[in-house]
Design a protein around this motif. Structure first.
Motif, PDB file in Angstrom:
ATOM      1  N   VAL A   1     -21.967 -24.332  14.194  1.00  0.00           N
ATOM      2  CA  VAL A   1     -22.431 -24.092  15.457  1.00  0.00           C
ATOM      3  C   VAL A   1     -23.793 -23.502  15.061  1.00  0.00           C
ATOM      4  O   VAL A   1     -23.960 -22.756  14.107  1.00  0.00           O
ATOM      5  CB  VAL A   1     -21.671 -22.714  16.137  1.00  0.00           C
ATOM      6  N   ALA A   2     -24.903 -23.940  15.791  1.00  0.00           N
ATOM      7  CA  ALA A   2     -26.341 -23.333  15.608  1.00  0.00           C
ATOM      8  C   ALA A   2     -26.939 -23.004  16.933  1.00  0.00           C
ATOM      9  O   ALA A   2     -26.703 -23.684  18.247  1.00  0.00           O
ATOM     10  CB  ALA A   2     -27.088 -24.155  14.909  1.00  0.00           C
ATOM     11  N   THR A   3     -27.527 -21.886  17.107  1.00  0.00           N
ATOM     12  CA  THR A   3     -28.359 -21.753  18.457  1.00  0.00           C
ATOM     13  C   THR A   3     -29.670 -20.845  18.088  1.00  0.00           C
ATOM     14  O   THR A   3     -29.624 -19.961  16.942  1.00  0.00           O
ATOM     15  CB  THR A   3     -27.463 -20.852  19.269  1.00  0.00           C
TER      16      THR A   3
ATOM     17  N   ALA B   1     -26.502 -21.033  10.559  1.00  0.00           N
ATOM     18  CA  ALA B   1     -25.609 -21.722  11.314  1.00  0.00           C
ATOM     19  C   ALA B   1     -24.086 -21.101  11.092  1.00  0.00           C
ATOM     20  O   ALA B   1     -23.940 -20.789   9.836  1.00  0.00           O
ATOM     21  CB  ALA B   1     -25.501 -23.086  11.055  1.00  0.00           C
ATOM     22  N   LEU B   2     -23.424 -20.942  12.266  1.00  0.00           N
ATOM     23  CA  LEU B   2     -21.948 -20.755  11.827  1.00  0.00           C
ATOM     24  C   LEU B   2     -21.029 -21.754  11.327  1.00  0.00           C
ATOM     25  O   LEU B   2     -21.012 -22.635  12.026  1.00  0.00           O
ATOM     26  CB  LEU B   2     -21.337 -19.858  12.976  1.00  0.00           C
ATOM     27  N   LEU B   3     -20.447 -21.355  10.223  1.00  0.00           N
ATOM     28  CA  LEU B   3     -19.313 -22.326   9.681  1.00  0.00           C
ATOM     29  C   LEU B   3     -18.221 -21.629   9.784  1.00  0.00           C
ATOM     30  O   LEU B   3     -17.659 -20.251   9.386  1.00  0.00           O
ATOM     31  CB  LEU B   3     -19.609 -22.681   8.025  1.00  0.00           C
ATOM     32  N   GLU B   4     -17.193 -22.380  10.539  1.00  0.00           N
ATOM     33  CA  GLU B   4     -15.819 -21.867  11.046  1.00  0.00           C
ATOM     34  C   GLU B   4     -14.578 -22.684  10.700  1.00  0.00           C
ATOM     35  O   GLU B   4     -14.929 -23.851  11.144  1.00  0.00           O
ATOM     36  CB  GLU B   4     -15.889 -21.298  12.647  1.00  0.00           C
ATOM     37  N   LEU B   5     -13.736 -22.118  10.214  1.00  0.00           N
ATOM     38  CA  LEU B   5     -12.720 -22.770   9.798  1.00  0.00           C
ATOM     39  C   LEU B   5     -11.388 -22.347  10.693  1.00  0.00           C
ATOM     40  O   LEU B   5     -11.119 -21.137  10.678  1.00  0.00           O
ATOM     41  CB  LEU B   5     -12.165 -22.555   8.400  1.00  0.00           C
ATOM     42  N   THR B   6     -10.672 -23.089  11.262  1.00  0.00           N
ATOM     43  CA  THR B   6      -9.401 -23.027  11.973  1.00  0.00           C
ATOM     44  C   THR B   6      -8.403 -23.413  11.425  1.00  0.00           C
ATOM     45  O   THR B   6      -8.376 -24.000  10.419  1.00  0.00           O
ATOM     46  CB  THR B   6      -9.850 -23.075  13.502  1.00  0.00           C
ATOM     47  N   GLU B   7      -7.056 -23.506  12.237  1.00  0.00           N
ATOM     48  CA  GLU B   7      -5.958 -23.866  11.905  1.00  0.00           C
ATOM     49  C   GLU B   7      -6.126 -25.316  11.997  1.00  0.00           C
ATOM     50  O   GLU B   7      -5.487 -26.118  11.145  1.00  0.00           O
ATOM     51  CB  GLU B   7      -4.924 -23.315  12.520  1.00  0.00           C
ATOM     52  N   GLU B   8      -6.819 -26.084  12.866  1.00  0.00           N
ATOM     53  CA  GLU B   8      -7.070 -27.296  13.302  1.00  0.00           C
ATOM     54  C   GLU B   8      -8.082 -28.244  12.683  1.00  0.00           C
ATOM     55  O   GLU B   8      -8.323 -29.333  12.557  1.00  0.00           O
ATOM     56  CB  GLU B   8      -6.835 -27.472  14.741  1.00  0.00           C
ATOM     57  N   ASP B   9      -9.239 -27.466  12.546  1.00  0.00           N
ATOM     58  CA  ASP B   9     -10.364 -28.043  12.291  1.00  0.00           C
ATOM     59  C   ASP B   9     -11.519 -27.351  11.570  1.00  0.00           C
ATOM     60  O   ASP B   9     -11.199 -26.108  11.429  1.00  0.00           O
ATOM     61  CB  ASP B   9     -11.210 -28.483  13.557  1.00  0.00           C
ATOM     62  N   VAL B  10     -12.673 -27.910  11.163  1.00  0.00           N
ATOM     63  CA  VAL B  10     -14.006 -27.146  10.736  1.00  0.00           C
ATOM     64  C   VAL B  10     -14.819 -27.213  11.858  1.00  0.00           C
ATOM     65  O   VAL B  10     -15.177 -28.432  12.294  1.00  0.00           O
ATOM     66  CB  VAL B  10     -14.203 -27.590   9.272  1.00  0.00           C
TER      67      VAL B  10
ATOM     68  N   THR C   1     -30.809 -19.074  20.900  1.00  0.00           N
ATOM     69  CA  THR C   1     -30.439 -18.514  22.278  1.00  0.00           C
ATOM     70  C   THR C   1     -31.047 -19.143  23.651  1.00  0.00           C
ATOM     71  O   THR C   1     -30.452 -18.942  24.739  1.00  0.00           O
ATOM     72  CB  THR C   1     -31.052 -16.965  22.219  1.00  0.00           C
ATOM     73  N   HIS C   2     -31.829 -20.468  23.178  1.00  0.00           N
ATOM     74  CA  HIS C   2     -32.177 -21.083  24.500  1.00  0.00           C
ATOM     75  C   HIS C   2     -31.360 -22.632  24.350  1.00  0.00           C
ATOM     76  O   HIS C   2     -31.415 -23.087  25.463  1.00  0.00           O
ATOM     77  CB  HIS C   2     -33.808 -21.375  24.203  1.00  0.00           C
ATOM     78  N   ARG C   3     -30.880 -22.760  23.395  1.00  0.00           N
ATOM     79  CA  ARG C   3     -30.044 -23.966  23.039  1.00  0.00           C
ATOM     80  C   ARG C   3     -29.003 -23.737  22.171  1.00  0.00           C
ATOM     81  O   ARG C   3     -29.004 -22.732  21.396  1.00  0.00           O
ATOM     82  CB  ARG C   3     -30.923 -25.258  22.981  1.00  0.00           C
ATOM     83  N   LEU C   4     -27.877 -24.428  22.313  1.00  0.00           N
ATOM     84  CA  LEU C   4     -26.820 -24.360  21.555  1.00  0.00           C
ATOM     85  C   LEU C   4     -26.314 -25.873  20.764  1.00  0.00           C
ATOM     86  O   LEU C   4     -26.070 -26.907  21.597  1.00  0.00           O
ATOM     87  CB  LEU C   4     -25.710 -23.509  21.887  1.00  0.00           C
ATOM     88  N   ALA C   5     -26.020 -26.043  19.628  1.00  0.00           N
ATOM     89  CA  ALA C   5     -25.147 -27.204  19.195  1.00  0.00           C
ATOM     90  C   ALA C   5     -24.100 -26.735  18.675  1.00  0.00           C
ATOM     91  O   ALA C   5     -23.896 -25.998  17.738  1.00  0.00           O
ATOM     92  CB  ALA C   5     -26.109 -27.970  18.201  1.00  0.00           C
ATOM     93  N   PHE C   6     -22.978 -27.541  18.904  1.00  0.00           N
ATOM     94  CA  PHE C   6     -21.348 -27.270  18.450  1.00  0.00           C
ATOM     95  C   PHE C   6     -20.998 -28.723  17.918  1.00  0.00           C
ATOM     96  O   PHE C   6     -20.994 -29.756  18.871  1.00  0.00           O
ATOM     97  CB  PHE C   6     -20.791 -26.865  19.644  1.00  0.00           C
ATOM     98  N   LYS C   7     -20.540 -28.576  16.611  1.00  0.00           N
ATOM     99  CA  LYS C   7     -19.792 -29.787  16.209  1.00  0.00           C
ATOM    100  C   LYS C   7     -18.657 -29.640  15.558  1.00  0.00           C
ATOM    101  O   LYS C   7     -18.548 -28.474  14.795  1.00  0.00           O
ATOM    102  CB  LYS C   7     -20.810 -30.464  15.316  1.00  0.00           C
ATOM    103  N   LYS C   8     -17.443 -30.319  15.706  1.00  0.00           N
ATOM    104  CA  LYS C   8     -16.191 -29.813  15.014  1.00  0.00           C
ATOM    105  C   LYS C   8     -15.608 -31.145  14.381  1.00  0.00           C
ATOM    106  O   LYS C   8     -15.777 -32.271  14.875  1.00  0.00           O
ATOM    107  CB  LYS C   8     -15.238 -28.980  15.880  1.00  0.00           C
ATOM    108  N   SER C   9     -14.769 -31.204  13.288  1.00  0.00           N
ATOM    109  CA  SER C   9     -14.344 -32.262  12.548  1.00  0.00           C
ATOM    110  C   SER C   9     -12.990 -31.959  12.035  1.00  0.00           C
ATOM    111  O   SER C   9     -12.848 -30.705  11.819  1.00  0.00           O
ATOM    112  CB  SER C   9     -15.004 -32.826  11.624  1.00  0.00           C
ATOM    113  N   THR C  10     -12.083 -32.613  11.901  1.00  0.00           N
ATOM    114  CA  THR C  10     -10.869 -32.592  11.229  1.00  0.00           C
ATOM    115  C   THR C  10     -10.919 -32.922   9.784  1.00  0.00           C
ATOM    116  O   THR C  10     -11.658 -33.834   9.553  1.00  0.00           O
ATOM    117  CB  THR C  10      -9.659 -33.078  11.747  1.00  0.00           C
ATOM    118  N   THR C  11     -10.272 -32.282   8.964  1.00  0.00           N
ATOM    119  CA  THR C  11     -10.695 -32.803   7.580  1.00  0.00           C
ATOM    120  C   THR C  11      -9.205 -32.147   6.845  1.00  0.00           C
ATOM    121  O   THR C  11      -8.518 -31.530   6.915  1.00  0.00           O
ATOM    122  CB  THR C  11     -11.734 -31.888   6.800  1.00  0.00           C
TER     123      THR C  11
END
Length: 374
Positions: free
Chosen positions: A174-176, A162-171, A178-188
């Motif tokens: 993402v997991a896929t 799974a991809l763990l991504e940190l941006t300026e606003e949230d963490v 290629t036939h399906r994709l799940a995306f979740k973000k949270s502020t911390t």
């Protein structure tokens, strides 16, 4: 080495590090648990080079030292020991350790501690800047709502993580496959901000989630370098290799808008899908059809060797009616993890990706690709 400690704390520590003991060790030392005793602390470690775990507990240290014991036998033995206090004494002369508890006494052969690849925590490295902190309940939620969508096929390693991504606003996670994709973000809180993108093996994340058992929210420190990521919380340290490669741009997979949107009761929908999929399980793709109308969803499957299934559940729909087919497992997986009593099922055409989202959480999206049927 000579130490004594509480049996329940020792058992807890052994259970934690046991997850990293190699079951198919090419090197015998990797089938063992490393014990290091000094400064009134007993540290246990295990690693199979894919994952490494250490756990520290309070102990009375009469003689400091380091030993390696058989992971399999040590775990089984500690679990069954009587009494509340365990005494461990090691002999360098005959390479054995004596374990005493209550009226029980056991002698186990030990392995040379000098051969064990001792974990050197990333957090102890000087000038480490790649780190941030997150609450365990937020991290567990990110893991639970995404990793089920990872691929199980080792032929394409990048999709087994799974991809763990940190941006300026949230963490984000993402997991896929290629036939399906799940995306979740949270502020911390306690984020340094900046651009983190690392791919963590899903089995490591699931193991981490099982170790996060605190009843009250605790801080988890996350630290990484080029090929490794580490997690630290309470008395536990876990590290794992990272999966190398370029993760696909998940934003391109998520459709910007949908023409049809149905609101469904999650429990009713899941029960119906699971019943109908019973008739489809014999097929390679476990395909079931959904007909979205203004007032209901008609769910059907047809297997010439078994029979037919037909279910309806009420829905509220905006948009045009549509008939579409999906792999039933990909639908039930999201329904088990969505964590919402109602959901939106959003669609465009019978052959374009659809979206499943909770009605109460805009930060969670699941994209599912339909199956082409005759």
């Amino acid at each position: 080495m000579k130490i004594s400690c509480a049996k329940d704390k020792l058992q807890h520590a052994v259970q934690i590090v046991q997850k990293a003991v190699s079951s198919k060790a090419t090197l015998p030392i990797l089938s063992g648990i490393f014990l290091s005793a000094e400064n009134n602390k007993l540290q246990l470690q295990a690693t199979d080079y894919e994952i490494g775990i250490s756990c520290t507990l309070d102990a009375q240290i009469d003689i400091p030292g380091k030993i390696v014991v058989s992971g399999r036998y040590f775990q089984e033995l500690v679990k069954r020991l009587p009494g509340e206090i365990v005494e461990i004494a090691a002999s360098d002369e005959d390479h054995t350790i004596k374990i005493t508890a209550g009226s029980s006494q056991f002698n186990l052969l030990s392995l040379p501690a000098i051969e064990f690849p001792v974990l050197k925590p990333l957090f102890d490295k000087p000038n480490i800047t790649n780190s941030f902190m997150i609450k365990d309940n937020i991290l567990k939620d990110l893991i639970k709502k995404t990793t089920f969508a990872c691929s199980a096929e080792e032929s394409r390693p990048i999709f087994t993580g799974a991809l763990l991504e940190l941006t300026e606003e949230d963490v984000r996670m993402v997991a896929t496959n290629t036939h399906r994709l799940a995306f979740k973000k949270s502020t911390t809180e306690n984020m340094n901000g900046g651009n983190l993108k690392i791919i963590i093996p899903s089995k490591i994340l699931n193991e981490l989630s099982r170790l996060l058992t605190s009843e009250l929210p605790i801080n988890v420190s996350i630290c990484w370098e080029k090929s490794k990521v580490a997690f630290s919380f309470e008395d536990v340290y876990l590290e794992s290799r990272l999966i190398e490669g370029q993760y696909p741009d998940y934003n391109r997979v998520i459709p910007p808008k949908f023409d049809t949107k149905a609101t469904l009761n999650t429990a009713l929908f899941m029960d119906a899908v699971e019943r109908v999929s019973l008739m489809a399980k014999d097929g390679e793709y476990n395909v079931i059809k959904f007909q979205f109308t203004n007032t209901e969803v008609i769910i059907t499957s047809n297997n010439p060797d078994i029979g037919k299934a037909y279910e309806t559940i009420p829905s509220q729909m905006d948009g045009t009616e549509i008939i579409i087919a999906f792999n039933a497992k990909y639908v039930t997986d999201i329904l088990k993890n969505i964590g919402s009593t109602e959901l939106y099922f959003s669609l465009n055409t019978p052959l374009s990706p659809a979206s499943v989202t909770p009605t109460n959480d805009e930060s969670y999206t699941y994209i599912i690709t339909p199956v082409r049927t005759s």
